[in-house]
Write a protein that holds these residues in place. Structure first.
Motif, PDB file in Angstrom:
ATOM      1  N   GLN A 145       2.424   7.842   3.710  1.00  9.89           N
ATOM      2  CA  GLN A 145       1.937   8.429   4.956  1.00  9.89           C
ATOM      3  C   GLN A 145       2.981   8.244   6.058  1.00  9.89           C
ATOM      4  OE1 GLN A 145      -1.445   9.855   5.915  1.00  9.89           O
ATOM      5  NE2 GLN A 145       0.083  10.497   7.411  1.00  9.89           N
ATOM      6  N   ASN A 146       3.517   7.035   6.157  1.00 11.92           N
ATOM      7  CA  ASN A 146       4.516   6.769   7.185  1.00 11.92           C
ATOM      8  C   ASN A 146       5.765   7.613   6.983  1.00 11.92           C
ATOM      9  OD1 ASN A 146       2.685   4.787   7.928  1.00 11.92           O
ATOM     10  ND2 ASN A 146       4.288   3.395   8.577  1.00 11.92           N
TER      11      ASN A 146
ATOM     12  N   ASN B 283       5.067  10.986   8.244  1.00 11.11           N
ATOM     13  CA  ASN B 283       5.180  10.975   9.702  1.00 11.11           C
ATOM     14  C   ASN B 283       6.641  11.043  10.116  1.00 11.11           C
ATOM     15  OD1 ASN B 283       2.443  10.459   9.692  1.00 11.11           O
ATOM     16  ND2 ASN B 283       2.630   8.287  10.182  1.00 11.11           N
TER      17      ASN B 283
ATOM     18  N   GLU C 230      12.407   4.749  11.230  1.00 16.02           N
ATOM     19  CA  GLU C 230      11.444   4.258  12.226  1.00 16.02           C
ATOM     20  C   GLU C 230      10.059   4.104  11.606  1.00 16.02           C
ATOM     21  OE1 GLU C 230      12.814   6.135  16.479  1.00 16.02           O
ATOM     22  OE2 GLU C 230      10.963   6.802  15.557  1.00 16.02           O
ATOM     23  N   SER C 231       9.640   5.155  10.920  1.00 15.46           N
ATOM     24  CA  SER C 231       8.281   5.165  10.383  1.00 15.46           C
ATOM     25  C   SER C 231       8.104   4.169   9.247  1.00 15.46           C
ATOM     26  CB  SER C 231       7.921   6.566   9.887  1.00 15.46           C
ATOM     27  OG  SER C 231       7.761   7.409  10.999  1.00 15.46           O
TER      28      SER C 231
ATOM     29  N   ALA D 243       7.736   0.895  10.668  1.00 17.76           N
ATOM     30  CA  ALA D 243       6.411   0.792  11.295  1.00 17.76           C
ATOM     31  C   ALA D 243       5.333   0.416  10.277  1.00 17.76           C
ATOM     32  CB  ALA D 243       6.045   2.101  11.982  1.00 17.76           C
TER      33      ALA D 243
ATOM     34  N   ASP E 289       0.847  -1.188   0.000  1.00 15.63           N
ATOM     35  CA  ASP E 289       0.000   0.000   0.000  1.00 15.63           C
ATOM     36  C   ASP E 289       0.888   1.246   0.000  1.00 15.63           C
ATOM     37  OD1 ASP E 289      -1.692   2.049   0.475  1.00 15.63           O
ATOM     38  OD2 ASP E 289      -2.719   1.125   2.172  1.00 15.63           O
TER      39      ASP E 289
ATOM     40  N   SER F 115       2.367  19.245  11.903  1.00 18.16           N
ATOM     41  CA  SER F 115       3.544  18.579  11.340  1.00 18.16           C
ATOM     42  C   SER F 115       4.244  19.493  10.347  1.00 18.16           C
ATOM     43  CB  SER F 115       3.148  17.287  10.626  1.00 18.16           C
ATOM     44  OG  SER F 115       2.546  16.401  11.514  1.00 18.16           O
TER      45      SER F 115
ATOM     46  N   LYS G 131      -2.336  12.104   4.674  1.00 15.74           N
ATOM     47  CA  LYS G 131      -2.814  13.153   5.559  1.00 15.74           C
ATOM     48  C   LYS G 131      -1.641  13.979   6.101  1.00 15.74           C
ATOM     49  CE  LYS G 131      -6.930  11.078   5.575  1.00 15.74           C
ATOM     50  NZ  LYS G 131      -6.567   9.825   4.891  1.00 15.74           N
TER      51      LYS G 131
ATOM     52  N   THR H 105       4.606  -1.976  13.984  1.00 22.76           N
ATOM     53  CA  THR H 105       4.797  -0.877  14.923  1.00 22.76           C
ATOM     54  C   THR H 105       5.543  -1.358  16.161  1.00 22.76           C
ATOM     55  OG1 THR H 105       2.571  -1.346  15.710  1.00 22.76           O
ATOM     56  CG2 THR H 105       2.826   0.521  14.224  1.00 22.76           C
TER      57      THR H 105
ATOM     58  N   ALA I 165       8.272  14.477   9.935  1.00 24.67           N
ATOM     59  CA  ALA I 165       7.865  15.344  11.044  1.00 24.67           C
ATOM     60  C   ALA I 165       8.596  14.957  12.327  1.00 24.67           C
ATOM     61  CB  ALA I 165       6.357  15.261  11.242  1.00 24.67           C
ATOM     62  N   LYS I 166       8.650  13.653  12.590  1.00 25.49           N
ATOM     63  CA  LYS I 166       9.366  13.177  13.787  1.00 25.49           C
ATOM     64  C   LYS I 166      10.845  13.522  13.700  1.00 25.49           C
ATOM     65  CE  LYS I 166       8.283   8.744  13.863  1.00 25.49           C
ATOM     66  NZ  LYS I 166       8.115   7.351  14.329  1.00 25.49           N
TER      67      LYS I 166
ATOM     68  N   LYS J 254       2.053   8.719  15.765  1.00 23.46           N
ATOM     69  CA  LYS J 254       1.735   8.924  14.354  1.00 23.46           C
ATOM     70  C   LYS J 254       1.673   7.618  13.572  1.00 23.46           C
ATOM     71  CE  LYS J 254       3.477  13.595  13.598  1.00 23.46           C
ATOM     72  NZ  LYS J 254       3.740  13.951  14.997  1.00 23.46           N
ATOM     73  N   ASP J 255       2.735   6.798  13.686  1.00 27.30           N
ATOM     74  CA  ASP J 255       2.811   5.585  12.875  1.00 27.30           C
ATOM     75  C   ASP J 255       1.748   4.573  13.276  1.00 27.30           C
ATOM     76  OD1 ASP J 255       4.974   6.622  11.552  1.00 27.30           O
ATOM     77  OD2 ASP J 255       6.407   5.787  12.973  1.00 27.30           O
TER      78      ASP J 255
ATOM     79  N   GLN K 113      -0.074   4.296   2.178  1.00 23.82           N
ATOM     80  CA  GLN K 113       0.266   4.192   3.600  1.00 23.82           C
ATOM     81  C   GLN K 113       1.758   4.336   3.825  1.00 23.82           C
ATOM     82  OE1 GLN K 113      -0.815   0.603   5.712  1.00 23.82           O
ATOM     83  NE2 GLN K 113       0.150   1.475   7.516  1.00 23.82           N
TER      84      GLN K 113
END
Lengths: 308, 387
Positions: A8-9, A12, A269-270, A273, A2, A158, A153, A277, A15-16, B216-217, A5
């Motif tokens: 998306q990760n 994320n 990390e993301s 995940a 996907d 973020s 998203k 996770t 931002a982290k 978030k994840d 997704q």
């Protein structure tokens, strides 16, 4: 697979990673100048959030009775609180340097390191005594909104994190490379004695390094608290670990390295995940070990610059 | 060198002496003038609200009992210890309560992870322990002196799954929980099992570990599978952050949780993001029973606040020990343990219940809906309702 997704990760992760980078810069600058891991740095990050929390609380932007709603803080006041918190953290950074590290300047590398752990514990447990240990709601600096771009998203918080981090890191790079103070900083990081011979005030430069790093940590604390509005006196623990790892990964002592290390850690990390996770952190740390096996000085670090 | 050796041996002797006296005194619990009851709770730290509200309920009950002349002429003395929201610390303070304070019974804790760590200490010392609100099944399996006055997570997980499937008509659910927490992991497991048994599907699962504030994840992983609802059995200090992240990532479905959500701070920490979400609760504040209404009135007068179900369970735990002292024939450790085993038809604020042969209470669960800053009762699920 996907891809939405996965994308998306990665979003994320950016931002982290930007937050890791902002805090990692503080570790790396102090290390570059003093060869000292300033463990107290992540607790200054925690103080940054609290220094912005208290004035907002006093001015009534948080509900008195539990159950009420937090009010939005006007933008002008947000700016004031951020600058105030940066200034307060800069002062704390300078104080820590003056009181804890300067007296140990000539006593080897182990003593300041142990002292750094002591200062960190002092701030964590002192923070619990003074602020209380319960989680607190952070005032609403920015009303959370989310945007949808092709299924991915983006939260406005973020975006603010990434933009602020990029601007501050850019400004810091300009400062270090193109100003007199920045040149002094680079000179001191090469050699105290030679810098002194060139008429540079070494102590003042070191104090400035701590103030700069601490004020960036304050911004990091506020950005994270804005995105995740529950703060506790121990919020620096995990961030400190991540930022330290980011600094080592990028090459400790190197400012662009800290930025790169932070982003790399956050994104890996993301991305992990996406599959699990549960193991995302473990795998991210495995990546770190792998990088350090191949390049012990970190990605952008050079072992030649390191003084003995 | 010689002096160092002398100092070490002197210290060893002193420690040995302390240990011997401690053992000697603790074997004689009924001799004291009052009834010392140990309390260990998260009075500070991440879950401070759990400990503080439970302690309020305990204090209210003790004040009532002592004002009415105590139990058999002896007054209850509460020795409260703070676990700082940490399981290891619960074990440390349990040792202090057992050996230094020589308590005859113990009450604690809210978090199952703490109760599981502290229970073996009390069991070994022969002290009966009553957990007011630890719901993980393993708590009372730690020994035959470990009791509880609340429902269990197998029932709670099943009730939540039942509510999700039958009342909320959800067939696809997501799970987000703490992989390193006994309560969270246990409850998620019971929900998963029962939801599947009913014919539902768990479309996504995500976990986190340790004291994190960034989800978030985890939220992305769950939201991507578009479940009709997400079961999030975590404590109140985390659910606000998780709910905010779900809304930021555009997930609009309801979240469902267990009794761990309960806190005065819940709605404040979550803002509007938990609007229309549901969680399980230990008692029914709308119950017209004079005992319930008396408790609510007494609590409001003493603390100038609304009581909640954690304080109600603390209150019931004290009265359960009182009844155990009466049934067992005195305030000794063995007598209280015997008395607790004999409790049948106990009339508490949180309902009427028996202590069964596994030292657990079988009780109904009340599902609450969050609307604005209010909590509204939507359903009471009885243990017999779950098939």
């Amino acid at each position: 697979m996907d891809f939405t997704q996965l994308l998306q990760n990665m979003t994320n992760g950016v931002a982290k990673g930007s937050c890791y980078a902002l805090v990692a810069v503080g570790y790396t600058m102090v290390y570059g100048v003093l060869q000292l891991i300033n463990f107290a740095h992540s607790d200054v990050y925690m103080l940054g959030a609290y220094f912005a929390y208290w004035p907002a609380k006093w001015m009534g932007y948080l509900p008195d009775e539990k159950g009420g709603r937090a009010q939005d803080v006007p933008l002008a006041l947000v700016g004031l609180f951020v600058v105030g918190s940066m200034a307060a953290c800069a002062a704390v950074g300078a104080l820590i340097e003056r009181a804890a590290y300067r007296p140990l300047r000539h006593s080897g590398r182990l003593a300041p390191l142990i002292t750094a752990i002591g200062v960190s514990l002092l701030l964590e447990y002192g923070g619990q005594m003074v602020f209380g240990t319960e989680p607190r709601l952070f005032p609403t600096f920015v009303e959370a909104q989310s945007y949808d771009v092709a299924g991915v998203k983006f939260a406005n918080t973020s975006i603010i994190i990434v933009v602020t981090a990029a601007v501050l890191m850019g400004a810091l790079t300009l400062f270090v490379n193109h100003t007199r103070q920045g040149r002094a900083l680079r000179a001191v990081s090469h050699s105290f004695n030679n810098a002194r011979l060139m008429g540079i005030n070494v102590n003042a430069t070191i104090t400035m390094t701590f103030m700069l790093g601490s004020s960036l940590a304050a911004v990091g604390g506020i950005l994270v608290a804005m995105d995740q509005p529950t703060i506790t006196p121990l919020m620096g623990l995990r961030m400190g670990l991540k930022a330290f790892v980011a600094a080592v990964l990028g090459g400790i002592g190197s400012i662009p390295g800290a930025a790169l290390g932070g982003l790399l850690l956050g994104v890996s990390e993301s991305v992990v995940a996406y599959w699990s996770t549960t193991y995302s952190e473990a795998v991210a740390f495995l990546i770190l070990i792998g990088v350090l096996l191949v390049r012990p000085a970190g990605i952008l670090g050079s072992s030649a610059r390191e003084k003995v | 060198m010689n002096r160092l050796w002398m100092a070490t041996s002197a210290m060893a002797l002193v420690l040995l002496g302390v240990h011997l006296t401690a053992c000697k005194q603790s074997s004689d619990p009924a001799a004291s003038e009052d009834i010392p009851i140990g309390v260990y709770l998260s009075l500070s730290g991440a879950n401070a609200d759990f400990g503080v509200t439970t302690k309020n309920g305990i204090d209210l009950a003790v004040e009532e009992i002592n004002a009415a002349g105590g139990i058999g002429g002896k007054k209850i003395r509460v020795i409260a210890k703070d676990t700082r929201s940490k399981p290891e610390e619960a074990q440390t303070v349990a040792k202090q309560l057992a050996t230094q304070d020589k308590v005859v019974a113990a009450i604690g804790s809210v978090e199952s992870g703490q109760s599981i760590k502290a229970a073996p200490v009390f069991q070994e010392a022969g002290i009966p322990m009553v957990s007011p609100s630890s719901t993980n099944p393993d708590v009372t399996k730690q020994g035959d002196r470990i009791f509880r006055v609340c429902y269990l997570d197998d029932f709670q997980g099943q009730a939540c799954a039942d509510f999700a499937f039958k009342d909320m008509k959800a067939t696809k659910a997501g799970l987000l929980y703490a992989a390193d927490d006994d309560y969270s992991k246990g409850l998620a497991g019971f929900f998963r099992e029962h939801f599947k048994k009913l014919g539902g599907e768990i479309v996504a699962e995500a976990t986190f570990q340790g004291d994190v504030s960034e989800f978030k994840d985890q939220v992305s992983a769950v939201a991507a599978k578009e479940p009709a609802l997400v079961f999030v059995p975590v404590y109140y200090s985390k659910i606000g952050l998780i709910a905010r992240e779900f809304r930021k990532q555009g997930f609009k479905g309801p979240l469902l949780g267990g009794d761990g959500w309960e806190s005065e701070q819940l709605v404040q920490l979550a803002g509007e993001t938990l609007e229309g979400c549901y969680f399980g609760y230990h008692y029914d504040p709308e119950d017209a029973d004079p005992k319930v209404q008396g408790y609510i009135k007494g609590y409001r007068e003493k603390f100038k606040k609304e009581p909640n179900s954690l304080s109600a369970l603390g209150y019931d735990a004290v009265y359960a020990i009182k009844q155990a002292i009466e049934l067992g024939g005195g305030p000794g450790r063995d007598q209280i343990t015997e008395g607790l085993r004999k409790i049948r038809g106990f009339k508490g604020v949180t309902g009427t219940f028996d202590i069964d042969e596994n030292r657990n209470a079988r009780k109904p669960i009340t599902m609450l809906k969050i609307g604005g800053t209010d909590l509204k009762k939507v359903k009471v699920i009885q243990p017999g309702d779950i098939k």
